[in-house]
Every structure is written in C-alpha cells, then in structure tokens.
Design a protein around this motif. Structure first.
Motif, PDB file in Angstrom:
ATOM      1  N   THR A   1      17.404 -96.100 -38.717  1.00 33.31           N
ATOM      2  CA  THR A   1      16.836 -94.710 -38.672  1.00 33.31           C
ATOM      3  C   THR A   1      16.888 -94.016 -37.430  1.00 33.31           C
ATOM      4  OG1 THR A   1      14.790 -95.753 -38.507  1.00 33.31           O
ATOM      5  CG2 THR A   1      15.232 -95.297 -40.760  1.00 33.31           C
TER       6      THR A   1
ATOM      7  N   LYS B   1       9.870 -96.245 -42.257  1.00 35.24           N
ATOM      8  CA  LYS B   1      11.177 -95.935 -41.912  1.00 35.24           C
ATOM      9  C   LYS B   1      12.083 -96.601 -42.949  1.00 35.24           C
ATOM     10  CE  LYS B   1      10.538 -96.308 -36.880  1.00 35.24           C
ATOM     11  NZ  LYS B   1      10.749 -96.996 -35.355  1.00 35.24           N
TER      12      LYS B   1
ATOM     13  N   VAL C   1      12.578 -93.649 -45.203  1.00 35.45           N
ATOM     14  CA  VAL C   1      13.744 -92.943 -44.965  1.00 35.45           C
ATOM     15  C   VAL C   1      15.206 -93.646 -44.942  1.00 35.45           C
ATOM     16  CG1 VAL C   1      14.291 -91.605 -42.654  1.00 35.45           C
ATOM     17  CG2 VAL C   1      12.162 -91.772 -43.156  1.00 35.45           C
TER      18      VAL C   1
ATOM     19  N   LEU D   1      20.028 -87.333 -38.876  1.00 36.20           N
ATOM     20  CA  LEU D   1      18.751 -87.610 -39.225  1.00 36.20           C
ATOM     21  C   LEU D   1      17.767 -86.960 -38.130  1.00 36.20           C
ATOM     22  CD1 LEU D   1      16.523 -88.898 -41.075  1.00 36.20           C
ATOM     23  CD2 LEU D   1      16.864 -90.950 -39.856  1.00 36.20           C
TER      24      LEU D   1
END
Length: 342
Positions: A175, A202, A205, A311
């Motif tokens: 991430t 995390k 995600v 991201l």
C-alpha cells in the motif's frame, strides 16, 4: 516573483516555509512548467532531515520536490516538440550524458547522475529531454504520483528483474506508493502477485489492488505462507524497498534462482543476510535507482492509456506542505501524499 517552499536548515517539517522567490529562467533546452501537483517522497524527508549520504545533499536554501505535474508556460529557444499549454510530467533522474556508461547507452549506471529538486514551487524549470507528455484523461494528481514511483518500479521489475507472466512476485508494503505501483506493473505483465501490508486497515486497502495473496508483514509465518502458496518453491521475484526489517525474510522466501531487486531502505541500511543461503539458492541481488527515459516513456504510455491508478492517501494544499511532510514521516497515510497548487 513566485511562491515556493524553501528550507534554510535541516530539521523537522517546520523548516519548510512558504516564501516569495524569483521565478526561474528556463535555459535554452528547458521548459517552464506551472506546477499543478507534486508529492512528498521518503527522499524529500531524508533530505530535509539531513541524511548523511552524498546522494541526499543539497545546497541551502533549497526547494525540494522531485515529482511534477503541470502545464508548459514557457520554454528555451532550443526546445522542439513541445507547445505552450501542453501538460507534462518529468523523469527526475538526470544522467551526466558524458561518462563511459552514458556514451555507451547505459545511463542507468551513470556515477555522476543528479536527481531533480524544485517541484515545491509555483513555477519549475525542467530539461525538456526529461519531460513526458500527458494525455487529457490523466489527472494532475495521478500524474504527480507517477515519476518517482512508477518509473522506479518499472526499472526495477521490467528493466532489472525482467519480469514475465511466469513469475511470482512478492511485493513488500503493497500500500506504499512504490509498492502499489509495483503491483499494477506486475499485473500488466501477467505475473502472480503476493503482497504484504502492516495493519488490518492497510490490508483492506491492499485488497482493492487485487493481489493473488495478501499477507500481514508482521506475521511470524509470512515466509511459510509464501512457500505454501507457491508449492514450496518461493517467489521468483522479490520487490524490496524496506531493507533492514525485511531483508532476511526476502532471502528466505525467494525461490531458487530468484531475483531480489532493491531500490530502498526505509527501515534502515544495516541488513543481515545468510550468505550460504544466498549462493545455494543462486539468488540474484539487483540494486536499482529511479529509471531511464526509456523506462519513463514505457511506463508513461501505460499511464496515458489509463492502466495506472495511483493509490492516493491524502491531498494537501501547497500552503500546508510542512503538514504533508509530517504525515509522510509519521506513516499516517496509506498511499501517496499529494500536494496541489492553489
């Protein structure tokens, strides 16, 4: 005059101050870009804090920032192939062009390279030969996330590790900006992807990035899980950018003949390694740094085609750039910390 964020001394985020400075004058081969977005990278934090390695030394006062997204508002007389109003980003890696590596077409190994600094400003002068044009559908925010992460990850995976669809790639910290870029590039290559993250938040995600296997990198059985998933063989490519905290496990989870490619040491430089394990497995250890213009154009083609979606964890206004540094240093953001112009 223009506004820029400058540092006059090393220290915490508070040394970054918004000031009025003279506008840059583009040289004959430069383009002048109005910054629309930039980002904060570990490199920026290390320079601000006064990292002792020569690669992170800058003359003070300094304007930091290596990622740029913006539009051309001026150019030098020798510039061709660009027009006022075009949107661009730029490769921050600048080889000398004169050493034995550069003249033999191997600029990635240039010992006299420099890395661009200066994106923390309203106007930025960039060598036109470093610029990559942007298609209209690429946002300023996405383009700002591109240079340091995607060009670096492209050189690591495609330039150094020679990634193919037959590979199993293990990506530490999936991430992070660099880790998430690596996952997207590995997917493009058709490789199987294993990725790690360090918390439940995390991992949630990370799930959206679609790795074939997700692991908590603090788990004591991480290596065993990788071996189990790969039928006892391990990962054929290990994407390393953490260093001290992960290096022993990177070697342990690597397959026989694997390539460990490394471009960072965010947890420290003092890594340990079992030398016997390394040569018995015949592992290749590949150092990497940033990327060439060949990498920039190849990765930029994928960006312009809409195949990359960086991201982004936080978007901070230019006036609060010191806060963006604080967030980056504290590890409070999942993904890139982007700074946008007013």
């Amino acid at each position: 005059m223009m506004r820029a964020v400058r540092m006059h001394q090393h220290g915490g985020p508070e040394v970054l101050r918004v000031e009025e400075v003279a506008e840059p004058t583009p040289g004959p081969g430069d383009i002048l870009v109005r910054m629309r977005a930039t980002t904060v990278n570990h490199r920026d934090v290390w320079i601000r804090k006064g990292h002792p390695h020569p690669a992170y030394r800058v003359e003070l006062p300094a304007i930091l920032g290596i990622d740029i997204s913006g539009e051309i508002v001026g150019m030098g007389g020798a510039v061709e192939g660009f027009a006022i109003g075009e949107r661009v980003t730029a490769n921050p890696y600048i080889p000398c062009g004169r050493c034995r590596y550069c003249v033999r077409g191997r600029p990635q190994y240039c010992p006299h390279f420099t890395v661009f600094n200066g994106a923390y400003a309203e106007l930025v002068a960039i060598p036109a030969v470093q610029a990559v044009k942007l298609s209209p559908q690429v946002s300023d925010v996405d383009a700002a996330c591109f240079p340091n992460t995607y060009i670096t990850a492209w050189q690591m995976l495609m330039g150094k590790a020679r990634l193919t669809a037959d590979d199993v790639v293990f990506v530490w910290a999936g991430t992070s900006g660099l880790g998430s870029a690596a996952i997207e590039i590995a997917h493009l290559a058709g490789a199987t992807v294993i990725a790690s993250a360090g918390s439940a938040r995390k991992l949630d995600v990370l799930r959206r990035l679609g790795p074939d296997l997700m692991l908590d990198h603090s788990s004591p059985d991480l290596v065993e899980r990788v071996l189990e998933f790969t039928g006892g063989e391990g990962a054929t490519v290990v994407f390393e950018h953490i260093g001290q905290a992960t290096w022993e496990r990177s070697l342990a989870l690597a397959a026989s003949g694997a390539r460990i490619v490394s471009a960072g040491a965010t947890s420290g430089d003092d890594a340990r390694m079992n030398i016997t394990q390394m040569f018995v497995k015949q592992v290749q250890i590949l150092g990497s740094r940033l990327g060439t213009m060949e990498d920039a154009f190849a990765a930029g083609k994928q960006l312009n085609a809409g195949r990359f979606k960086p991201l982004v964890g936080a978007t901070i206004p230019f006036e609060e750039l010191a806060e963006a540094h604080r967030l980056m240093e504290a590890g409070e953001v999942i993904g890139k910390v982007v700074v946008t112009a007013g």
